[in-house]
Write a protein that holds these residues in place. Structure first.
Motif, PDB file in Angstrom:
ATOM      1  N   UNK A   1     -28.756  -4.073 -15.271  1.00  0.00           N
ATOM      2  CA  UNK A   1     -29.779  -3.339 -14.528  1.00  0.00           C
ATOM      3  C   UNK A   1     -30.803  -2.753 -15.493  1.00  0.00           C
ATOM      4  N   UNK A   2     -31.974  -2.536 -15.001  1.00  0.00           N
ATOM      5  CA  UNK A   2     -33.027  -2.039 -15.895  1.00  0.00           C
ATOM      6  C   UNK A   2     -32.684  -0.716 -16.578  1.00  0.00           C
ATOM      7  N   UNK A   3     -31.908   0.122 -15.936  1.00  0.00           N
ATOM      8  CA  UNK A   3     -31.568   1.416 -16.543  1.00  0.00           C
ATOM      9  C   UNK A   3     -30.337   1.354 -17.451  1.00  0.00           C
ATOM     10  N   UNK A   4     -29.879   0.124 -17.758  1.00  0.00           N
ATOM     11  CA  UNK A   4     -28.720  -0.033 -18.643  1.00  0.00           C
ATOM     12  C   UNK A   4     -29.168  -0.588 -20.001  1.00  0.00           C
ATOM     13  N   UNK A   5     -28.461  -0.142 -21.035  1.00  0.00           N
ATOM     14  CA  UNK A   5     -28.698  -0.654 -22.395  1.00  0.00           C
ATOM     15  C   UNK A   5     -27.391  -1.209 -22.930  1.00  0.00           C
ATOM     16  N   UNK A   6     -27.512  -2.195 -23.809  1.00  0.00           N
ATOM     17  CA  UNK A   6     -26.330  -2.832 -24.364  1.00  0.00           C
ATOM     18  C   UNK A   6     -26.384  -2.783 -25.895  1.00  0.00           C
ATOM     19  N   UNK A   7     -25.211  -2.544 -26.524  1.00  0.00           N
ATOM     20  CA  UNK A   7     -25.042  -2.596 -27.990  1.00  0.00           C
ATOM     21  C   UNK A   7     -24.041  -3.692 -28.292  1.00  0.00           C
ATOM     22  N   UNK A   8     -24.446  -4.650 -29.119  1.00  0.00           N
ATOM     23  CA  UNK A   8     -23.602  -5.796 -29.440  1.00  0.00           C
ATOM     24  C   UNK A   8     -23.118  -5.672 -30.895  1.00  0.00           C
TER      25      UNK A   8
ATOM     26  N   UNK B   1     -21.871   3.780 -36.830  1.00  0.00           N
ATOM     27  CA  UNK B   1     -22.874   4.493 -36.034  1.00  0.00           C
ATOM     28  C   UNK B   1     -22.753   4.196 -34.538  1.00  0.00           C
ATOM     29  N   UNK B   2     -21.636   4.561 -33.930  1.00  0.00           N
ATOM     30  CA  UNK B   2     -21.496   4.356 -32.472  1.00  0.00           C
ATOM     31  C   UNK B   2     -22.546   5.170 -31.707  1.00  0.00           C
ATOM     32  N   UNK B   3     -22.976   4.670 -30.564  1.00  0.00           N
ATOM     33  CA  UNK B   3     -24.027   5.373 -29.787  1.00  0.00           C
ATOM     34  C   UNK B   3     -23.606   6.765 -29.346  1.00  0.00           C
ATOM     35  N   UNK B   4     -22.307   6.936 -29.086  1.00  0.00           N
ATOM     36  CA  UNK B   4     -21.781   8.251 -28.723  1.00  0.00           C
ATOM     37  C   UNK B   4     -20.607   8.542 -29.642  1.00  0.00           C
ATOM     38  N   UNK B   5     -20.080   9.720 -29.549  1.00  0.00           N
ATOM     39  CA  UNK B   5     -18.950  10.092 -30.399  1.00  0.00           C
ATOM     40  C   UNK B   5     -17.796   9.103 -30.218  1.00  0.00           C
ATOM     41  N   UNK B   6     -17.208   8.702 -31.343  1.00  0.00           N
ATOM     42  CA  UNK B   6     -16.137   7.705 -31.303  1.00  0.00           C
ATOM     43  C   UNK B   6     -14.969   8.179 -30.453  1.00  0.00           C
ATOM     44  N   UNK B   7     -14.673   9.461 -30.489  1.00  0.00           N
ATOM     45  CA  UNK B   7     -13.557   9.982 -29.695  1.00  0.00           C
ATOM     46  C   UNK B   7     -13.783   9.742 -28.205  1.00  0.00           C
ATOM     47  N   UNK B   8     -15.056   9.804 -27.752  1.00  0.00           N
ATOM     48  CA  UNK B   8     -15.360   9.565 -26.336  1.00  0.00           C
ATOM     49  C   UNK B   8     -15.091   8.111 -25.985  1.00  0.00           C
ATOM     50  N   UNK B   9     -15.505   7.206 -26.887  1.00  0.00           N
ATOM     51  CA  UNK B   9     -15.285   5.792 -26.617  1.00  0.00           C
ATOM     52  C   UNK B   9     -13.809   5.436 -26.633  1.00  0.00           C
ATOM     53  N   UNK B  10     -13.053   6.066 -27.538  1.00  0.00           N
ATOM     54  CA  UNK B  10     -11.630   5.759 -27.606  1.00  0.00           C
ATOM     55  C   UNK B  10     -10.874   6.246 -26.372  1.00  0.00           C
ATOM     56  N   UNK B  11     -11.495   7.136 -25.635  1.00  0.00           N
ATOM     57  CA  UNK B  11     -10.871   7.583 -24.370  1.00  0.00           C
ATOM     58  C   UNK B  11     -10.948   6.508 -23.307  1.00  0.00           C
TER      59      UNK B  11
ATOM     60  N   UNK C   1     -19.814  -6.565 -26.537  1.00  0.00           N
ATOM     61  CA  UNK C   1     -20.921  -5.712 -26.129  1.00  0.00           C
ATOM     62  C   UNK C   1     -20.442  -4.482 -25.389  1.00  0.00           C
ATOM     63  N   UNK C   2     -21.167  -3.419 -25.549  1.00  0.00           N
ATOM     64  CA  UNK C   2     -20.890  -2.164 -24.840  1.00  0.00           C
ATOM     65  C   UNK C   2     -22.146  -1.776 -24.060  1.00  0.00           C
ATOM     66  N   UNK C   3     -21.966  -1.523 -22.772  1.00  0.00           N
ATOM     67  CA  UNK C   3     -23.092  -1.184 -21.895  1.00  0.00           C
ATOM     68  C   UNK C   3     -23.073   0.320 -21.633  1.00  0.00           C
ATOM     69  N   UNK C   4     -24.276   0.940 -21.765  1.00  0.00           N
ATOM     70  CA  UNK C   4     -24.423   2.379 -21.538  1.00  0.00           C
ATOM     71  C   UNK C   4     -25.528   2.600 -20.511  1.00  0.00           C
ATOM     72  N   UNK C   5     -25.327   3.642 -19.697  1.00  0.00           N
ATOM     73  CA  UNK C   5     -26.359   4.048 -18.735  1.00  0.00           C
ATOM     74  C   UNK C   5     -26.547   5.548 -18.857  1.00  0.00           C
ATOM     75  N   UNK C   6     -27.791   5.904 -19.181  1.00  0.00           N
ATOM     76  CA  UNK C   6     -28.136   7.319 -19.368  1.00  0.00           C
ATOM     77  C   UNK C   6     -27.226   7.973 -20.416  1.00  0.00           C
ATOM     78  N   UNK C   7     -26.884   7.231 -21.482  1.00  0.00           N
ATOM     79  CA  UNK C   7     -26.076   7.765 -22.576  1.00  0.00           C
ATOM     80  C   UNK C   7     -24.593   7.734 -22.350  1.00  0.00           C
TER      81      UNK C   7
END
Length: 370
Positions: free
Chosen positions: A34-41, A50-60, A14-20
């Motif tokens: 937390x309520x302001x967090x979202x998770x992608x499993x 289809x990653x939630x953000x650019x793959x290059x950002x996640x690979x960082x 799972x990957x947790x994101x807050x405010x993108x």
């Protein structure tokens, strides 16, 4: 606002994101968000689509990059994905990411700027799909040989089989030739004999290509060259013969033409194996003249035979007359023979007169020689 509870299975991540923005990674277990967090499993071993953000950002993020197999494929490359030696998918240009775990993948990278297909690429299982768009194939049949030209330059002779090369900007051409015995027709040839008689001749020749290099590399369009070669040989032979000579020796034409052409045919990689004259067609007026000559010859032969028979018959009659003159008994037998022949045609005989019957018969059959 309530806290979320998320459970991540052993085959998931799972990957947790807050405010993108990425916050953290979730491993196997139960997690509170937390309520302001979202998770992608995501399922491990699957493509990260289809990653939630650019793959290059996640690979960082080191903890995300550690969980991913990232394959970068250039414009002139292909990557083949395998699992336990079994093909899974084709990766073309772009960046591909697969979650680690569950499935253990291996990759074969191929350079499309090269012609040769690597031995580790099993084309038997990858054609026609998925590689048909990237591979060019040529088949040389069992009765054929081929010549390979790469970038317009001779490369090698190809035996029977199927050959594959990557599709790219390098020109590849395969010329093939049938190695079986073949037949060529040289028909409708208008030729003048030595005595200016116009003929139309049809000829056939049987041949076989024996030298692929000469036929396809050293010469262009060997079959057309062979046609012209046989055409010229026919004209040379017929042009040196009168019409009468040609008609008398036409059975020798094929042998002479083939023998005189064998050396030149060998120079273009061809072996001449036989041939023959199919037709000799004369113009209408020439046919009429020849028919008249033939009729005159036959009439002369008939007259000669009749004269011989008449002479023989006269000689036989003369010999018979001489024998009859020398032998009276033979004369009498001849008379009886003629009387017998006459009697065969007479149905009845009437006798009249004052003499006795015996004297009449004696007078009829006993006529003495004067």
């Amino acid at each position: 606002m309530m806290i979320q509870v998320v459970r991540v299975q052993s085959f998931q991540i799972g990957l947790v994101f807050r405010h993108g923005g990425f916050v953290r990674k979730l491993s196997t277990g139960t997690h509170w968000l937390w309520p302001n967090e979202t998770v992608h499993i995501y399922n491990r071993g699957m493509l990260f689509e289809k990653p939630p953000v650019d793959l290059a950002i996640l690979l960082a993020e080191p903890e995300v990059a550690f969980e991913l197999d990232v394959i970068d494929v250039a414009d002139n490359e292909l990557v083949l994905q395998y699992e336990n030696g079994q093909y899974q998918r084709l990766l073309n240009r772009g960046r591909w990411a697969f979650w680690k775990g569950v499935h253990q993948f291996t990759y074969v990278r191929v350079d499309l700027t090269q012609l040769a297909v690597p031995a580790e690429v099993d084309l038997a299982s990858l054609l026609p799909q998925p590689l048909s768009a990237y591979v060019r194939s040529y088949t040389v049949e069992a009765h054929e040989k081929g010549v390979l030209f790469i970038d317009w330059t001779f490369s090698r002779v190809l035996d029977a089989g199927t050959y594959h090369w990557w599709k790219n900007n390098i020109p590849v051409h395969v010329l093939k030739v049938d190695m079986r015995q073949q037949q060529m027709e040289v028909s409708g040839q208008e030729i003048l004999t030595r005595d200016k008689a116009s003929l139309r001749v049809s000829f056939f020749v049987q041949y076989r290509v024996v030298d692929v290099m000469k036929a396809l590399v050293d010469n262009k369009e060997y079959d057309r060259q062979l046609y012209v070669l046989m055409q010229l040989a026919l004209r040379e032979y017929i042009g040196n013969q009168t019409l009468d000579q040609l008609l008398e020796t036409k059975s020798d034409l094929a042998e002479v033409v083939i023998r005189s052409s064998a050396g030149k045919a060998e120079a273009i990689g061809v072996e001449l194996r036989g041939g023959g004259l199919r037709d000799i067609i004369l113009p209408g007026d020439m046919r009429d003249i020849l028919n008249q000559v033939l009729m005159a010859e036959k009439k002369a032969q008939a007259n000669s035979i009749m004269r011989r028979e008449e002479t023989a018959s006269t000689r036989s009659l003369l010999n018979t007359a001489r024998l009859m003159e020398e032998n009276e008994m033979l004369w009498k037998l001849k008379e009886m023979e003629y009387v017998e022949k006459i009697a065969e045609k007479v149905s009845s005989i009437s006798l009249s007169g004052n003499g006795q019957l015996l004297d009449q018969l004696k007078g009829l059959f006993g006529t003495s020689k004067n």
